[in-house]
Enzyme design. Structure first.
Site, PDB file in Angstrom:
ATOM      1  N   LEU A  75       0.768  31.968 -31.987  1.00  0.00           N
ATOM      2  CA  LEU A  75       1.196  33.344 -32.213  1.00  0.00           C
ATOM      3  C   LEU A  75       1.912  33.972 -31.023  1.00  0.00           C
ATOM      4  CD1 LEU A  75      -1.924  34.564 -34.195  1.00  0.00           C
ATOM      5  CD2 LEU A  75       0.256  33.702 -35.086  1.00  0.00           C
ATOM      6  N   CYS A  76       2.268  33.160 -30.024  1.00  0.00           N
ATOM      7  CA  CYS A  76       3.040  33.673 -28.881  1.00  0.00           C
ATOM      8  C   CYS A  76       4.499  33.862 -29.276  1.00  0.00           C
ATOM      9  CB  CYS A  76       2.972  32.704 -27.701  1.00  0.00           C
ATOM     10  SG  CYS A  76       1.452  32.799 -26.782  1.00  0.00           S
ATOM     11  N   HIS A  77       5.081  34.919 -28.741  1.00  0.00           N
ATOM     12  CA  HIS A  77       6.504  35.158 -28.963  1.00  0.00           C
ATOM     13  C   HIS A  77       7.329  34.233 -28.076  1.00  0.00           C
ATOM     14  CE1 HIS A  77       4.683  38.956 -30.302  1.00  0.00           C
ATOM     15  NE2 HIS A  77       5.733  39.070 -31.084  1.00  0.00           N
ATOM     16  N   MET A 113       0.511  34.556 -21.000  1.00  0.00           N
ATOM     17  CA  MET A 113       0.271  33.242 -21.605  1.00  0.00           C
ATOM     18  C   MET A 113       1.151  32.170 -20.962  1.00  0.00           C
ATOM     19  SD  MET A 113      -2.231  33.709 -23.539  1.00  0.00           S
ATOM     20  CE  MET A 113      -2.276  32.033 -24.137  1.00  0.00           C
ATOM     21  N   ASP A 128      -3.984  13.864 -14.557  1.00  0.00           N
ATOM     22  CA  ASP A 128      -3.448  12.636 -15.139  1.00  0.00           C
ATOM     23  C   ASP A 128      -2.953  11.678 -14.065  1.00  0.00           C
ATOM     24  OD1 ASP A 128      -2.471  10.920 -17.310  1.00  0.00           O
ATOM     25  OD2 ASP A 128      -0.485  11.512 -16.582  1.00  0.00           O
TER      26      ASP A 128
END
Length: 157
Positions: A75-77, A113, A128
């Site tokens: 739901l991020c723009h 975000m 990693d």
């Protein structure tokens, strides 16, 4: 549930409508840490990590991730970012790496975000690239520490 901005009155997920918000300069800063063994940190300092340039690769991965946040978080723009700076600093006191990201845009919604995503992916990339030599590493403390622009500012950049 209607008090939650990403949930409609019927409980369905939705993207928030920001079209009525003013366009402003917005900046967010997030931080996090990757804790590792002192010997792992020494390997990186000496340039002997098995997968090469660990810090610069993780910084680049963080920048790339910030640009893809809307693809990762439903739901991020999608935002046109004007700045993404990811910095990873070796820290003997942890031991490990302190990770920070500063993200800027001019728009109708903030970039918290994107900053969190940058830090998270940078930390995951470090993990990693070093997991072959250190199985006990951990990622911690990922948080937004500053947000400027929009309705609720806090912290300092």
């Amino acid at each position: 549930m209607s008090d939650l901005s990403h949930i409609d009155a019927a409980g369905r997920a939705r993207m928030v409508d920001v079209s009525d918000k003013p366009v402003t300069a917005r900046t967010a800063r997030a931080v996090g840490r990757l804790i590792c063994a002192a010997a792992t940190l020494d390997l990186v300092r000496e340039g002997k990590a098995p997968k090469g340039a660990v810090v610069s690769t993780a910084e680049l991965a963080g920048v790339m991730a910030a640009k893809k946040t809307a693809d990762l978080i439903p739901l991020c723009h999608p935002l046109a970012l004007s700045k993404v700076k990811v910095e990873i600093v070796e820290d003997s006191a942890l031991p490990g790496f302190a990770i920070s990201a500063e993200v800027r845009t001019t728009g109708q919604t903030g970039v918290e975000m994107e900053a969190l995503t940058a830090v998270s992916v940078a930390a995951l990339t470090l993990y990693d690239m070093l997991k072959a030599v250190d199985k006990a590493m951990r990622i911690e403390g990922v948080e937004v520490v500053a947000k400027i622009g929009g309705k609720a500012d806090f912290g300092a950049l």
